[in-house]
Write an enzyme that holds these catalytic residues in place. Structure first.
Site, mmCIF file in Angstrom:
data_model
loop_
_atom_site.group_PDB
_atom_site.id
_atom_site.type_symbol
_atom_site.label_atom_id
_atom_site.label_comp_id
_atom_site.label_asym_id
_atom_site.label_seq_id
_atom_site.Cartn_x
_atom_site.Cartn_y
_atom_site.Cartn_z
ATOM 1 N N GLY A 81 0.881 -1.173 0.000
ATOM 2 C CA GLY A 81 0.000 0.000 0.000
ATOM 3 C C GLY A 81 0.911 1.212 0.000
ATOM 4 N N ASP A 82 0.529 2.299 -0.662
ATOM 5 C CA ASP A 82 1.506 3.360 -0.917
ATOM 6 C C ASP A 82 2.172 3.907 0.351
ATOM 7 O OD1 ASP A 82 -0.814 4.751 -0.129
ATOM 8 O OD2 ASP A 82 -0.386 6.458 -1.447
ATOM 9 N N THR A 83 1.360 4.295 1.361
ATOM 10 C CA THR A 83 1.955 4.867 2.580
ATOM 11 C C THR A 83 2.738 3.811 3.358
ATOM 12 O OG1 THR A 83 -0.204 4.524 3.605
ATOM 13 C CG2 THR A 83 0.332 6.781 2.913
ATOM 14 N N TYR B 91 -5.832 -6.756 -3.045
ATOM 15 C CA TYR B 91 -5.744 -6.597 -4.503
ATOM 16 C C TYR B 91 -4.961 -7.751 -5.116
ATOM 17 C CZ TYR B 91 -1.017 -4.497 -4.136
ATOM 18 O OH TYR B 91 0.307 -4.254 -3.886
ATOM 19 N N ARG C 235 -11.479 -3.419 -1.904
ATOM 20 C CA ARG C 235 -11.087 -2.569 -0.782
ATOM 21 C C ARG C 235 -12.206 -1.628 -0.359
ATOM 22 N NH1 ARG C 235 -6.700 1.593 -3.438
ATOM 23 N NH2 ARG C 235 -6.099 1.812 -1.254
ATOM 24 N N ARG D 170 -5.202 9.252 -7.845
ATOM 25 C CA ARG D 170 -5.782 7.988 -8.303
ATOM 26 C C ARG D 170 -7.268 8.204 -8.570
ATOM 27 N NH1 ARG D 170 -1.087 7.379 -8.264
ATOM 28 N NH2 ARG D 170 0.159 5.666 -7.416
ATOM 29 N N GLY E 181 7.646 5.747 -6.731
ATOM 30 C CA GLY E 181 7.445 7.008 -6.019
ATOM 31 C C GLY E 181 7.486 6.835 -4.507
ATOM 32 N N ASP E 182 6.916 5.735 -4.018
ATOM 33 C CA ASP E 182 6.858 5.505 -2.563
ATOM 34 C C ASP E 182 8.265 5.342 -1.985
ATOM 35 O OD1 ASP E 182 4.141 5.389 -3.151
ATOM 36 O OD2 ASP E 182 4.113 3.201 -3.182
HETATM 37 N N1 LIG Z 1 12.503 4.676 -15.925
HETATM 38 C C1 LIG Z 1 13.132 5.188 -14.870
HETATM 39 N N2 LIG Z 1 14.471 5.331 -14.873
HETATM 40 C C2 LIG Z 1 15.128 5.830 -13.808
HETATM 41 N N3 LIG Z 1 14.527 6.223 -12.665
HETATM 42 C C3 LIG Z 1 13.198 6.131 -12.615
HETATM 43 C C4 LIG Z 1 12.415 5.600 -13.687
HETATM 44 N N4 LIG Z 1 11.123 5.606 -13.325
HETATM 45 C C5 LIG Z 1 11.092 6.105 -12.064
HETATM 46 N N5 LIG Z 1 12.333 6.412 -11.640
HETATM 47 C C6 LIG Z 1 12.721 6.956 -10.321
HETATM 48 O O1 LIG Z 1 11.622 6.850 -9.462
HETATM 49 C C7 LIG Z 1 11.214 8.150 -9.064
HETATM 50 C C8 LIG Z 1 9.716 8.202 -8.922
HETATM 51 O O2 LIG Z 1 9.135 7.830 -10.157
HETATM 52 P P1 LIG Z 1 7.746 8.418 -10.659
HETATM 53 O O3 LIG Z 1 7.880 9.835 -11.004
HETATM 54 O O4 LIG Z 1 7.237 7.493 -11.703
HETATM 55 O O5 LIG Z 1 6.911 8.322 -9.301
HETATM 56 P P2 LIG Z 1 5.379 8.090 -9.048
HETATM 57 O O6 LIG Z 1 4.582 8.546 -10.226
HETATM 58 O O7 LIG Z 1 5.077 8.689 -7.732
HETATM 59 O O8 LIG Z 1 5.303 6.516 -8.952
HETATM 60 P P3 LIG Z 1 4.193 5.626 -8.243
HETATM 61 O O9 LIG Z 1 3.606 4.849 -9.390
HETATM 62 O O10 LIG Z 1 4.972 4.779 -7.300
HETATM 63 O O11 LIG Z 1 3.197 6.540 -7.578
HETATM 64 C C9 LIG Z 1 11.775 9.089 -10.118
HETATM 65 O O12 LIG Z 1 11.950 10.415 -9.617
HETATM 66 C C10 LIG Z 1 13.089 8.427 -10.445
HETATM 67 O O13 LIG Z 1 14.061 8.738 -9.473
HETATM 68 MG MG LIG Z 2 3.384 8.266 -6.661
#
Ligand SMILES: Nc1ncnc2c1ncn2[C@@H]1O[C@H](COP(=O)(O)OP(=O)(O)OP(=O)(O)O)[C@@H](O)[C@H]1O
Ligand SMILES: [Mg+2]
Length: 311
Positions: free
Chosen positions: A29-31, A88, A103, A167, A257-258
């Site tokens: 889960g994200d958090t 999920y 959920r 989301r 992102g997490d």
């Molecule tokens: N293809 C990639 N190559 C290199 N680094 C990546 C790549 N994709 C993601 N990252 C790394 O992961 C970090 C977060 O990615 P992204 O911006 O996709 O986060 P997000 O949209 O919050 O993802 P999430 O789906 O987990 O919510 C980026 O800032 C980078 O450091």
């Molecule tokens: Mg994210």
């Protein structure tokens, strides 16, 4: 010592393994992902707690045991007799992952029911961590209670960290989502949005525009992620950009992102240096997306063996 409380929903994850029709149960889960990586990245003297609600059933107990085993403080997790944890399933079709969720009735949606439970969890904490998914799963009145509780927490010196994690399918419509996200921004000190999502839903023309919108809402430190693209950090009088190392073999971007957020916060809490925090965040996210699954051991071996010298 820093005490961080992450607030949100942990779910049972069923992932196909080893064949497409056999599933392995895990938790994510994200958090929770961010809390899990924070616990790994921070020195032992710091505390990472998780605030959510679960049931009294066996799967709920296993979830709490999993968090305990990861070193996450579970003392303030609410236990409900009328519901259980969300679930999920990941499906694989020709290498493409898709997700099915159960959920809607999860215990986590009622985590703010208990009078004073959030205040008790935040008492003595230094930092609260929420996401747009935390906001999305709560009934309107409980979302308002959460934001009020966070404002009170801030007034007493606490810091609020927020990943908007947009989301749309968790919300009745786009306006409900963007409205709630900006309300949460108004009680946040650090915000970690993802540019692609923000451009889609807020119409931001550039990552600078995303950073500025959150700064205008009162956020002191904004970190704009952008997949493989440049990371942008804006704070009072500072604007830092950082290009993550390309990841050549992306295996699974779940929790990119997490984990990035955890890497950033752990480093930032250590010395307050924004550039170093970007390096740590990108390095951790690169490791995570080079492996399968949301929660990747930090010493997990690379999936692709290094080429043999001279070969
Ligand atoms: N293809 C990639 N190559 C290199 N680094 C990546 C790549 N994709 C993601 N990252 C790394 O992961 C970090 C977060 O990615 P992204 O911006 O996709 O986060 P997000 O949209 O919050 O993802 P999430 O789906 O987990 O919510 C980026 O800032 C980078 O450091
Ligand atoms: Mg994210």
């Amino acid at each position: 010592m820093t005490r961080i409380v992450a607030i949100g929903e942990c779910m049972v994850e069923l992932a196909p393994c080893p064949t497409p029709d056999t599933y392995r149960a895990g938790f994510a889960g994200d958090t929770l992902n961010t809390a899990w990586y924070l616990r790994k990245m921070l020195a032992a003297e710091h505390e990472v707690a998780y605030f959510t609600a679960v049931g009294h059933d066996d799967m709920s107990q296993r979830m709490v045991a999993f968090l305990d085993a990861a070193g996450i403080v579970t003392a303030h997790i609410q236990r409900r007799h009328d519901s259980t944890v969300g679930l999920y399933m990941i499906s694989l079709n020709n290498g493409e992952r898709s997700f099915s969720y159960w959920r809607g009735q999860s215990a986590a949606r009622r985590m703010l029911d208990g009078e004073g439970a959030l205040q008790a969890a935040l008492a003595g904490a230094d930092m609260a961590y929420i996401s747009g998914i935390t906001l999305a799963i709560l009934p309107d009145c409980d979302r308002a209670r959460l934001l009020h509780g966070l404002q009170v927490f801030r007034d007493s010196g606490g810091k609020v960290v927020f990943d908007p994690n947009l989301r749309p399918r968790l919300w009745p419509d786009g306006a409900a989502m963007t409205g709630a996200v900006m309300q949460a921004a108004a009680v946040s000190d650090i915000c970690l949005p993802s540019y692609e999502d923000e451009a889609d839903w807020f119409g931001d023309a550039t990552p600078d525009a995303t950073a500025q919108r959150y700064r205008d809402a009162g956020v002191g430190l904004v970190v704009v992620k952008n997949g493989p693209g440049e990371i942008m950090v804006v704070a009072d009088g500072q604007r830092v950009t950082f290009a993550p190392e390309p990841v050549l073999d992306v295996v699974d971007t779940t929790a990119a992102g997490d984990s990035f957020n955890a890497g950033f916060l752990a480093s930032y809490l250590d010395d307050g240096d924004l550039e170093r925090a970007c390096v740590a965040a990108a390095r951790l996210a690169a490791h995570v997306i080079s492996h399968s699954g949301a929660l990747v051991a930090l010493d997990a071996p690379p999936l692709v063996p290094a080429p043999v010298a001279g070969a």
